[in-house]
Scaffold this motif. Structure first.
Motif, short mmCIF file in Angstrom:
data_model
loop_
_atom_site.label_atom_id
_atom_site.label_comp_id
_atom_site.label_asym_id
_atom_site.label_seq_id
_atom_site.Cartn_x
_atom_site.Cartn_y
_atom_site.Cartn_z
N GLU A 12 3.95 -3.71 -17.14
CA GLU A 12 4.20 -5.04 -16.52
C GLU A 12 3.68 -5.05 -15.08
N VAL A 13 2.90 -6.10 -14.77
CA VAL A 13 2.41 -6.24 -13.39
C VAL A 13 3.56 -6.81 -12.56
N LEU A 14 3.96 -6.08 -11.52
CA LEU A 14 5.14 -6.47 -10.76
C LEU A 14 4.78 -7.24 -9.49
N ARG A 15 3.63 -6.88 -8.91
CA ARG A 15 3.26 -7.53 -7.65
C ARG A 15 1.77 -7.37 -7.43
N THR A 16 1.12 -8.46 -7.04
CA THR A 16 -0.32 -8.36 -6.76
C THR A 16 -0.57 -8.67 -5.29
N PHE A 17 -1.68 -8.16 -4.79
CA PHE A 17 -2.03 -8.33 -3.38
C PHE A 17 -3.44 -8.89 -3.27
N LEU A 71 7.90 3.82 -9.24
CA LEU A 71 7.60 2.49 -9.78
C LEU A 71 6.10 2.24 -9.89
N GLU A 72 5.35 2.72 -8.88
CA GLU A 72 3.92 2.39 -8.86
C GLU A 72 3.07 3.32 -9.73
N MET A 73 3.47 4.61 -9.84
CA MET A 73 2.59 5.50 -10.61
C MET A 73 3.30 6.40 -11.62
N GLY A 74 4.60 6.30 -11.74
CA GLY A 74 5.29 6.87 -12.90
C GLY A 74 5.73 8.31 -12.82
N LYS A 75 5.54 9.00 -11.67
CA LYS A 75 6.04 10.38 -11.63
C LYS A 75 7.55 10.36 -11.51
N THR A 76 8.19 11.48 -11.82
CA THR A 76 9.65 11.48 -11.77
C THR A 76 10.12 11.29 -10.33
N VAL A 162 -1.54 1.63 -5.94
CA VAL A 162 -0.38 2.03 -5.13
C VAL A 162 -0.34 1.28 -3.79
N PRO A 163 -0.49 -0.06 -3.84
CA PRO A 163 -0.60 -0.80 -2.58
C PRO A 163 0.66 -0.78 -1.73
N GLN A 164 1.82 -0.78 -2.40
CA GLN A 164 3.05 -0.82 -1.59
C GLN A 164 3.26 0.52 -0.88
N THR A 165 2.93 1.60 -1.56
CA THR A 165 2.99 2.91 -0.91
C THR A 165 1.98 2.97 0.24
N ALA A 166 0.79 2.42 0.00
CA ALA A 166 -0.24 2.43 1.05
C ALA A 166 0.27 1.72 2.30
N LEU A 167 0.94 0.59 2.11
CA LEU A 167 1.47 -0.15 3.27
C LEU A 167 2.62 0.61 3.92
N ALA A 168 3.42 1.30 3.11
CA ALA A 168 4.55 2.08 3.66
C ALA A 168 4.04 3.24 4.52
N ILE A 169 2.88 3.77 4.17
CA ILE A 169 2.31 4.87 4.97
C ILE A 169 1.90 4.35 6.35
N GLU A 170 1.23 3.20 6.36
CA GLU A 170 0.87 2.61 7.67
C GLU A 170 2.14 2.32 8.48
N GLN A 171 3.13 1.76 7.83
CA GLN A 171 4.38 1.39 8.53
C GLN A 171 5.05 2.62 9.13
N LEU A 172 4.97 3.74 8.41
CA LEU A 172 5.58 4.97 8.92
C LEU A 172 5.01 5.32 10.29
N HIS A 181 -2.85 0.46 15.96
CA HIS A 181 -4.14 0.56 15.26
C HIS A 181 -4.70 1.98 15.19
N VAL A 182 -3.82 2.96 15.42
CA VAL A 182 -4.26 4.36 15.28
C VAL A 182 -4.31 4.76 13.80
N PHE A 183 -3.51 4.08 12.99
CA PHE A 183 -3.57 4.33 11.55
C PHE A 183 -3.44 3.00 10.82
N THR A 184 -4.45 2.65 10.04
CA THR A 184 -4.50 1.33 9.38
C THR A 184 -4.76 1.48 7.89
N THR A 185 -3.96 0.81 7.10
CA THR A 185 -4.24 0.72 5.67
C THR A 185 -5.10 -0.52 5.41
N LEU A 186 -6.20 -0.30 4.70
CA LEU A 186 -7.09 -1.41 4.33
C LEU A 186 -6.86 -1.69 2.85
#
Ligand code: NDP
Length: 457
Positions: A12-17, A71-76, A162-172, A181-186
């Motif tokens: 199921e597609v949960l969220r698109t960007f 949720l995004e890639m299924g690992k435990t 894994v877009p939500q994880t990608a954004l969480a990495i930038e937010q961290l 702007h030292v670390f940016t997710t595109l």
């Protein structure tokens, strides 16, 4: 590939960007480049403090971030939490050791006719990281922690699933206090990568992923005369010799092959067993593989969840089905469950021969191939009969045999009586089609630096 979170358990597609437009990408590169001019002047102490703060935040956020990964890639969830903990340890490792790894290299002044001479590691500027979904935090952090400690600025093009994880990495990194702007997710697809690499404000690129992606990024970087580090696929051998602890070797083989639902570049994929212990070891391995709990990766006690993507599952099914059609024997698994989502069971095959694609390709799922050999020479020859050269495992208590494996296995890392693993303090990378360059340790932080020779009269 659309940029979207799709639940691998159900499809199921949960969220698109929305993908960034070329103008937005261009503006982000401009901001990163402007940030790099100031960031290179910050001290190691300041950078270490920001890295340590990021590690603390990861500790605090482990549960929510791990759930998102699952949720995004299924690992435990347990393995996602472990991955995030490992990222915190990499941040702390470079906070503790980065400055010493980048200390000036002494040069004997008299020999070169100077009053003083040394080598200095300087940052190179904006670096693009193209990263995969399989360890969405760890792969990105292996790049980010040393790059930021070295004074570089990061642009992350993460995998589209894994877009939500990608954004969480930038937010961290924002929340940890790094300058803007030292670390940016595109949020872009793979077709945008070329324009980022060729932009004159981007100094270098690193990619972890498939050979095809590595070739594409390596070609563009080469044409632009930019440094590139490539960490690509693997088809790691796992050799079991007669002196090995067979039970332990079977247990570790099972973990190595099925962790992350088999989607790890350094997973053991080909099991090469000496004839003297073949039957006994295969029995132990099949018992351990068949004892795994396949189920919802959100639940405690699950060993193996679904594969991350529909395409990934199709690739695995195609490799196994073709091998079986050509005469390989299914010892376990091999049947695609009739349910929504990208499920595939732990699978073991014997009788795989050189004319089968499965012999040559990286099986990116919980699929093991087992081979019988009569000698150590035969084991080494078969272990090296692959275009990949990432990791290699050999099980033997015989010191002379251990030396042969260390010397002759064509791999970036050889683990004796264990499975290949990455650690912030150990160099990580491959030879042959598994890529080039190294991540982690002193070697990793030096990859994206300018080792400037300084000569003073
Ligand atoms: P890919 O190599 O396609 O994806 C990894 C990253 O590279 C993603 O960010 C992807 O972007 C990007 N990418 C893909 N193609 C290009 C390109 N031509 N130019 C620039 N960037 C590109 O991995 P897949 O998910 O498709 O997996 C396919 C196979 O790759 C697996 O079966 C496995 O064999 C191997 N693999 C190996 C990994 C490892 O750890 N060594 C990790 C992941 C995959 P996007 O998501 O937008 O396509």
């Amino acid at each position: 590939m659309p940029i979207a979170t799709t639940d691998p358990r159900t499809g199921e597609v949960l969220r698109t960007f929305e993908e960034l437009t070329p103008e937005e990408v261009e503006a982000a590169i401009g901001r990163a480049s402007a940030a790099a001019a100031d960031y290179r002047l910050t001290s190691y102490d300041d950078r270490a403090a920001w890295l340590r703060r990021a590690a603390e935040l990861l500790d605090e956020r482990t549960d929510e971030l791990a759930e998102l990964v699952t949720l995004e890639m299924g690992k435990t969830r347990a393995s996602a939490a472990g991955e995030i903990g490992k990222c915190a340890s990499a941040l702390r490792y470079y906070a503790d050791h980065g400055a010493e790894h980048l200390a000036d290299e002494p040069i004997d002044a008299e020999t070169v006719g100077a009053s003083r001479a040394y080598g200095r590691y300087l940052p190179i500027g904006v670096v693009l990281a193209v990263m995969p979904w399989n360890f969405p935090w760890w792969q990105a952090m292996r790049f980010a922690a040393p790059a930021l400690m070295a004074g570089n600025v990061g642009l992350l093009k993460h995998a589209s699933n894994v877009p939500q994880t990608a954004l969480a990495i930038e937010q961290l990194f924002v929340d940890a206090g790094f300058p803007d702007h030292v670390f940016t997710t595109l949020l872009v697809g793979s077709s945008a990568v070329e324009s980022v690499i060729t932009d004159s404000r981007v100094a270098a690129a690193t990619l972890t992923g498939s050979e095809g992606a590595g070739v594409a990024v390596g070609r563009v970087a080469g044409e632009s005369l930019k440094k590139v580090v490539l960490e690509l696929g693997g088809s790691d051998p796992f050799v079991v010799m007669p002196s090995a602890d067979l039970e332990e070797a079977a247990r570790v083989a099972t973990t190595s092959r099925t962790q992350n639902c088999g989607q790890s570049c350094i997973a053991a994929k080909r099991f090469i067993v000496h004839a003297d212990v073949y039957d006994e070891w295969l029995g132990l391995f099949l018992k351990a593989m068949s004892g795994l709990t396949v189920g919802d990766p959100m639940e405690e006690g699950t060993d193996v969840g679904p594969l991350a993507t529909e395409q990934g599952r199709e690739d695995v099914v195609a490799l196994v089905d073709a091998a079986v059609a050509d005469g390989a024997t299914l010892e376990l698994g091999g049947e695609t469950p009739d349910r929504p989502g990208w499920w595939y069971p732990p699978t073991v095959l014997t009788g795989v021969t050189e004319d089968m694609e499965l012999f040559h390709e990286e099986a990116f799922g919980p699929v093991a191939t087992v081979f019988k050999v009569g000698s150590i020479e035969e084991a080494v020859t078969l272990a090296n009969a692959t275009r990949f050269g990432l990791g290699a495992n050999a099980w033997t208590t015989d010191a002379a045999e251990q030396e042969i494996f260390v010397r002759d296995l064509e791999a970036g890392q050889t683990f004796i009586n264990s499975m290949t693993a990455s650690h912030p303090a150990m160099p990580f990378g491959g030879v042959k089609a598994s890529g080039h360059g190294r991540e982690l340790s002193a070697a990793g932080i030096r990859e994206f630096t300018n080792l400037k020779t300084v000569w003073i009269a």
